[in-house]
Scaffold this motif. Structure first.
Motif, short mmCIF file in Angstrom:
data_model
loop_
_atom_site.label_atom_id
_atom_site.label_comp_id
_atom_site.label_asym_id
_atom_site.label_seq_id
_atom_site.Cartn_x
_atom_site.Cartn_y
_atom_site.Cartn_z
N GLY A 26 0.81 -1.21 0.00
CA GLY A 26 0.00 0.00 0.00
C GLY A 26 0.84 1.26 0.00
O GLY A 26 0.43 2.30 -0.51
N ALA A 27 2.06 1.16 0.55
CA ALA A 27 2.94 2.32 0.59
C ALA A 27 3.72 2.52 -0.69
O ALA A 27 3.96 3.66 -1.11
CB ALA A 27 3.92 2.17 1.77
N SER A 28 4.13 1.43 -1.34
CA SER A 28 5.09 1.55 -2.44
C SER A 28 4.54 1.25 -3.83
O SER A 28 5.00 1.83 -4.81
CB SER A 28 6.29 0.63 -2.17
N THR A 57 2.80 4.45 -5.74
CA THR A 57 3.56 5.62 -6.19
C THR A 57 3.77 5.67 -7.70
O THR A 57 3.48 6.70 -8.33
CB THR A 57 4.91 5.68 -5.46
N PRO A 58 4.26 4.60 -8.34
CA PRO A 58 4.46 4.70 -9.80
C PRO A 58 3.16 4.78 -10.60
O PRO A 58 3.19 5.10 -11.79
CB PRO A 58 5.22 3.41 -10.14
N ALA A 59 2.03 4.50 -9.95
CA ALA A 59 0.74 4.55 -10.65
C ALA A 59 0.07 5.92 -10.56
O ALA A 59 -0.98 6.12 -11.18
CB ALA A 59 -0.20 3.50 -10.07
N LEU A 60 0.67 6.87 -9.83
CA LEU A 60 0.04 8.18 -9.66
C LEU A 60 -0.24 8.90 -10.99
O LEU A 60 -1.33 9.47 -11.16
CB LEU A 60 0.90 9.07 -8.74
N PRO A 61 0.69 8.89 -11.96
CA PRO A 61 0.36 9.54 -13.25
C PRO A 61 -0.83 8.89 -13.94
O PRO A 61 -1.68 9.59 -14.53
CB PRO A 61 1.65 9.37 -14.06
N GLU A 62 -0.92 7.56 -13.87
CA GLU A 62 -2.04 6.86 -14.51
C GLU A 62 -3.35 7.17 -13.81
O GLU A 62 -4.40 7.30 -14.44
CB GLU A 62 -1.76 5.36 -14.52
N ILE A 63 -3.31 7.31 -12.48
CA ILE A 63 -4.51 7.67 -11.72
C ILE A 63 -4.97 9.07 -12.12
O ILE A 63 -6.17 9.32 -12.30
CB ILE A 63 -4.22 7.60 -10.20
N ALA A 64 -4.01 10.00 -12.27
CA ALA A 64 -4.36 11.36 -12.68
C ALA A 64 -5.03 11.37 -14.05
O ALA A 64 -6.02 12.09 -14.27
CB ALA A 64 -3.11 12.24 -12.68
N ARG A 65 -4.51 10.56 -14.98
CA ARG A 65 -5.12 10.48 -16.32
C ARG A 65 -6.51 9.87 -16.26
O ARG A 65 -7.44 10.31 -16.95
CB ARG A 65 -4.22 9.67 -17.26
N VAL A 67 -3.65 14.24 -7.21
CA VAL A 67 -3.58 12.82 -6.87
C VAL A 67 -2.50 12.57 -5.83
O VAL A 67 -2.63 11.68 -4.97
CB VAL A 67 -3.31 11.99 -8.14
N ALA A 68 -1.43 13.37 -5.87
CA ALA A 68 -0.35 13.19 -4.91
C ALA A 68 -0.84 13.36 -3.48
O ALA A 68 -0.27 12.79 -2.54
CB ALA A 68 0.78 14.18 -5.19
N GLY A 69 -1.92 14.13 -3.29
CA GLY A 69 -2.47 14.29 -1.95
C GLY A 69 -2.91 12.98 -1.33
O GLY A 69 -2.84 12.82 -0.11
N ALA A 90 0.10 -0.83 -13.47
CA ALA A 90 -0.61 0.40 -13.86
C ALA A 90 -0.58 0.59 -15.38
O ALA A 90 -1.58 1.01 -15.98
CB ALA A 90 0.00 1.61 -13.16
N ASP A 91 0.56 0.26 -16.00
CA ASP A 91 0.68 0.46 -17.45
C ASP A 91 -0.09 -0.57 -18.26
O ASP A 91 -0.52 -0.28 -19.39
CB ASP A 91 2.16 0.39 -17.86
N THR A 92 -0.29 -1.76 -17.72
CA THR A 92 -0.90 -2.84 -18.50
C THR A 92 -2.39 -3.02 -18.22
O THR A 92 -3.20 -3.04 -19.16
CB THR A 92 -0.16 -4.16 -18.22
N VAL A 93 -2.77 -3.15 -16.95
CA VAL A 93 -4.18 -3.45 -16.65
C VAL A 93 -4.87 -2.35 -15.84
O VAL A 93 -6.06 -2.44 -15.57
CB VAL A 93 -4.32 -4.80 -15.90
N GLY A 94 -4.13 -1.31 -15.42
CA GLY A 94 -4.76 -0.20 -14.72
C GLY A 94 -4.49 -0.21 -13.23
O GLY A 94 -4.23 -1.26 -12.63
#
Length: 471
Positions: A37-39, A42-50, A59-61, A169-173
């Motif tokens: 949940g902590a790590s 993080t790399p999925a934040l840009p995909e969440i924003a999109r 989203v960083a909040g 995040a890049d493949t299935v969301g």
């Protein structure tokens, strides 16, 4: 006439070993659930924003609140576990983690996602309570290696968690990331209910809610001040007001604890050389080494003008994954060595080596392979030799009348130290020059030197299992 007590049979010893193994497995699955949940997010934040068509800062909040709530939960719930029992708190933490993961996975909007992340952050007592459970249920010989394994997970699941999070995040969301966390969390609940024994609470007195509230509010103000200061400048009115509020709240906390019959942690313990040097060492170590590895190294490797011009993926593989993966091996070894060499010896050795490594990078920052070697070496010196004793000593030095106090406060120091360190090196490291990077590395080395000094001040309390002798 004396009676000879028969030695335990090999079958009994094997049964106890199996019981410890199953308990450790359950605890490992629980800490993995929290660490994911902590790590992984993080790399999925840009995909969440999109996905939600919002800015990355919005989203960083969600991530900031996760760590903020986690720090507060570690302080409060760690001490509450003395009152109501470790098993109950850890199971509640896992249930909260799963509920938050489910909400985040199904979130139709950013506010709902943030609500899920706040619930996940409320499970922030997972690591300190796990450390206390290991101390409560295992002998010193078993405690060290077991804690080393858990500490290695705290530094990242072999460095693969963030990498896998990006791939998912890049493949299935991004929603599948929370689905994976939910599955691991549910598995942890099943294992904990089956293998974690019931135990009587350590302290039957009432919880010091006033002290917990004052300290928690102070932590919130410090974290908000760091966030606002990095965004608006350290001389802006809001960060200064928040820091002043934090100082006032810490004074309130100090005065409250002096008057309570059952305080969160007694003032005499905070003033002792058993406690305050440990908290200072934890804070300074994260300010020094964490900021170098997780900020300055990454900035240097990815900058195309004065740095190495690497992609984010290559930078992670060379400078973030190696120390985490090596720490996964060196932390359990450190735990095995601790009963033989002593926690303090290993801590000071790790900090001394970390200081030398950072000095080398500050002198030759333009050598990418030297930086790679430094990252690998810090996997041993920092993630293994320094971090494992820091986590163990939070349990070892905690007073007998409040065993859950120091681990919770120490866990909060980890988060604050990481935030403060990055905030202080960011202006230099982000200046756009190689000289700025050198300055940032010298700043990190300076904090690490101060951490070594406070570690030399630290003393262990006398105890029945010989911790003082190990110093």
């Amino acid at each position: 006439m004396s009676r000879t007590v028969p030695a335990p049979s090999a079958e009994d010893a094997g049964r106890r070993g199996s019981s410890h193994g199953l308990l450790l497995t359950a605890l490992i699955v629980a800490v993995i659930a929290f660490q994911l949940g902590a790590s992984m997010v993080t790399p999925a934040l840009p995909e969440i924003a999109r996905e939600f068509d919002v800015s990355a800062s919005q989203v960083a909040g969600a991530q900031d609140l996760f760590f903020l709530v986690g720090g507060v939960a570690g302080v409060v719930l760690g001490r509450l576990s003395d009152r109501v029992g470790r098993r109950r708190i850890l199971l509640a933490a896992m249930v909260t983690m799963c509920l938050g993961a489910l909400i985040a996975a199904l979130a139709p909007s950013v506010p709902v996602l943030i609500a899920g992340r706040i619930l996940q952050g409320a499970s922030g007592a997972t690591f300190p309570v796990t450390y206390m459970l290991l101390r409560d249920t295992m002998s010193p010989a078993r405690f060290g290696p077991a804690l080393g394994i858990v500490t290695a997970i705290n530094g990242g699941v072999g460095g693969l968690d963030g990498l896998v999070g990006g791939i998912v995040a890049d493949t299935v969301g991004f929603r599948w990331i929370f689905g994976a966390i939910l599955v691991v969390g549910l598995t942890a609940i099943v294992l904990l209910r089956r293998f974690l024994p019931e135990a009587a609470p350590k302290d039957g007195r009432r919880m010091d809610w006033w002290g917990a509230a004052a300290l928690s509010a102070a932590l919130v103000c410090v974290n908000l001040a760091l966030s606002k200061g990095s965004a608006h400048g350290w001389s802006a009115p809001l960060p200064l007001a928040l820091l002043l509020a934090a100082l006032v709240l810490l004074v309130v906390f100090w005065q409250t604890e002096k008057r309570r019959t059952a305080p969160l942690i007694a003032i005499e313990h905070l003033r002792s050389r058993h406690v305050w040097p440990l908290l200072a060492t934890t804070l300074l170590t994260l300010m020094g080494v964490f900021s170098a590895i997780n900020f300055t190294f990454v900035l240097l490797s990815q900058d195309g003008e004065f740095g190495y011009g690497m992609s984010a993926t290559l930078s992670s593989l060379l400078y973030l994954t190696p120390p985490a993966a090596i720490g996964l091996l060196s932390a359990p070894l450190t735990g095995w060595l601790a009963p033989r060499k002593g926690w303090l010896v290993l801590l000071r050795t790790g900090l001394g080596l970390s200081l030398l490594i950072l000095l080398g990078t500050a002198l030759l920052p333009d050598n990418r392979w030297l930086l790679f070697a430094a990252a690998c070496a810090l996997g041993v010196a920092y993630n293994g030799l320094a971090m494992t004793p820091l986590n163990a000593l939070g349990v070892v030095v905690s007073p007998k009348d409040a065993p859950g106090a120091v681990p919770g406060i120490s866990a909060a120091c980890f988060g604050i130290g990481a935030s403060v360190g990055i905030a202080l090196v960011a202006p230099a490291a982000g200046s756009g020059t190689l000289g700025g990077i050198e300055q940032a590395l010298w700043i990190s080395a300076g904090f690490t030197f101060l951490a070594l000094l406070t570690a030399c001040v630290l003393r262990l309390p006398a105890s029945e299992d010989g911790d003082e002798a190990q110093a």
